[in-house]
Design a protein around this motif. Sequence first.
Motif, PDB file in Angstrom:
ATOM      1  N   GLU A  49       0.951  -0.882   0.051  1.00  0.00           N
ATOM      2  CA  GLU A  49      -0.026   0.179   0.357  1.00  0.00           C
ATOM      3  C   GLU A  49       0.786   1.609  -0.137  1.00  0.00           C
ATOM      4  O   GLU A  49       0.820   2.532  -0.011  1.00  0.00           O
ATOM      5  N   LYS A  70       3.169   4.984 -10.306  1.00  0.00           N
ATOM      6  CA  LYS A  70       1.957   5.143 -10.273  1.00  0.00           C
ATOM      7  C   LYS A  70       0.827   4.811 -11.311  1.00  0.00           C
ATOM      8  O   LYS A  70      -0.139   4.965 -11.328  1.00  0.00           O
ATOM      9  N   HIS A  73       0.489   1.221 -10.596  1.00  0.00           N
ATOM     10  CA  HIS A  73      -0.500   1.095  -9.612  1.00  0.00           C
ATOM     11  C   HIS A  73      -1.024   2.862  -8.943  1.00  0.00           C
ATOM     12  O   HIS A  73       0.206   3.362  -7.811  1.00  0.00           O
ATOM     13  N   PRO A  74      -1.791   2.861  -9.507  1.00  0.00           N
ATOM     14  CA  PRO A  74      -1.871   4.873  -8.994  1.00  0.00           C
ATOM     15  C   PRO A  74      -2.707   4.671  -7.537  1.00  0.00           C
ATOM     16  O   PRO A  74      -2.331   5.882  -7.040  1.00  0.00           O
ATOM     17  N   GLU A  75      -3.742   3.697  -6.631  1.00  0.00           N
ATOM     18  CA  GLU A  75      -3.411   3.760  -5.543  1.00  0.00           C
ATOM     19  C   GLU A  75      -2.377   4.368  -5.008  1.00  0.00           C
ATOM     20  O   GLU A  75      -2.580   4.644  -3.254  1.00  0.00           O
ATOM     21  N   ILE A  76      -1.431   3.200  -4.832  1.00  0.00           N
ATOM     22  CA  ILE A  76       0.137   3.427  -4.008  1.00  0.00           C
ATOM     23  C   ILE A  76       0.271   4.926  -3.819  1.00  0.00           C
ATOM     24  O   ILE A  76       0.637   5.346  -4.509  1.00  0.00           O
ATOM     25  N   LYS A  77       1.339   4.654  -2.355  1.00  0.00           N
ATOM     26  CA  LYS A  77       0.860   6.190  -1.898  1.00  0.00           C
ATOM     27  C   LYS A  77       2.999   5.775  -1.659  1.00  0.00           C
ATOM     28  O   LYS A  77       3.394   4.553  -1.371  1.00  0.00           O
ATOM     29  N   ASP A  99       3.576  10.942  -2.398  1.00  0.00           N
ATOM     30  CA  ASP A  99       2.908  11.486  -1.795  1.00  0.00           C
ATOM     31  C   ASP A  99       3.436  12.306  -0.388  1.00  0.00           C
ATOM     32  O   ASP A  99       2.104  13.349   0.041  1.00  0.00           O
ATOM     33  N   LEU A 119      -1.841   7.757   4.935  1.00  0.00           N
ATOM     34  CA  LEU A 119      -3.159   6.999   4.634  1.00  0.00           C
ATOM     35  C   LEU A 119      -3.037   7.428   6.076  1.00  0.00           C
ATOM     36  O   LEU A 119      -3.059   6.771   7.063  1.00  0.00           O
ATOM     37  N   SER A 125      -6.337  -1.143   6.086  1.00  0.00           N
ATOM     38  CA  SER A 125      -5.518  -1.490   4.976  1.00  0.00           C
ATOM     39  C   SER A 125      -6.924  -1.617   3.492  1.00  0.00           C
ATOM     40  O   SER A 125      -7.976  -1.370   3.415  1.00  0.00           O
ATOM     41  N   THR A 126      -5.785  -0.359   2.618  1.00  0.00           N
ATOM     42  CA  THR A 126      -6.754   0.004   1.899  1.00  0.00           C
ATOM     43  C   THR A 126      -7.100  -2.041   0.765  1.00  0.00           C
ATOM     44  O   THR A 126      -7.634  -1.710  -0.326  1.00  0.00           O
ATOM     45  N   HIS A 127      -5.890  -2.414   0.776  1.00  0.00           N
ATOM     46  CA  HIS A 127      -6.899  -3.649  -0.093  1.00  0.00           C
ATOM     47  C   HIS A 127      -7.105  -4.843   0.604  1.00  0.00           C
ATOM     48  O   HIS A 127      -7.678  -6.127   0.645  1.00  0.00           O
TER      49      HIS A 127
END
Length: 130
Positions: A49, A70, A73-77, A99, A119, A125-127
């Motif tokens: 994440e 990015k 995986h655009p959602e990765i921080k 970020d 976050l 978890s975003t997953h």
Amino acid sequence: MKIRFAVIDDAAFLRELVKNIVTSAGGVCVGEAANGDEAVTLVESTLPELVFLDMVMPLRNGIETAKVLKELHPEIKIIGCSTIDQEAYVQKAYEAGFDAYVTKPFSKEQILEAISKVLPQQGESTHGRT
């Protein structure tokens, strides 16, 4: 904080330092890499994440690596960790997909503050993992 993270830095002692700070707060390290090429492979295979990313590394620097991560995986921080604190360079990092940014040497508090910035739900978890 149940965050799955990876640490990308060519300095092993800094990877270990970040790993210790975040795991002591409840994070789970899914892997480490010493350069940008290894970073892309690692992220593809572990889907963290959060990625701690150095700016100056062999093969592919932090900005180039962030752009690739990015895109895939655009959602990765991404939290940058670097000795470089020149405003123009830091701005390029944000434009590439960073970020948050922490300047070395950093404190445990600075790392944890950067995590809660990127976050805010830290611990969720975003997953979908708990």
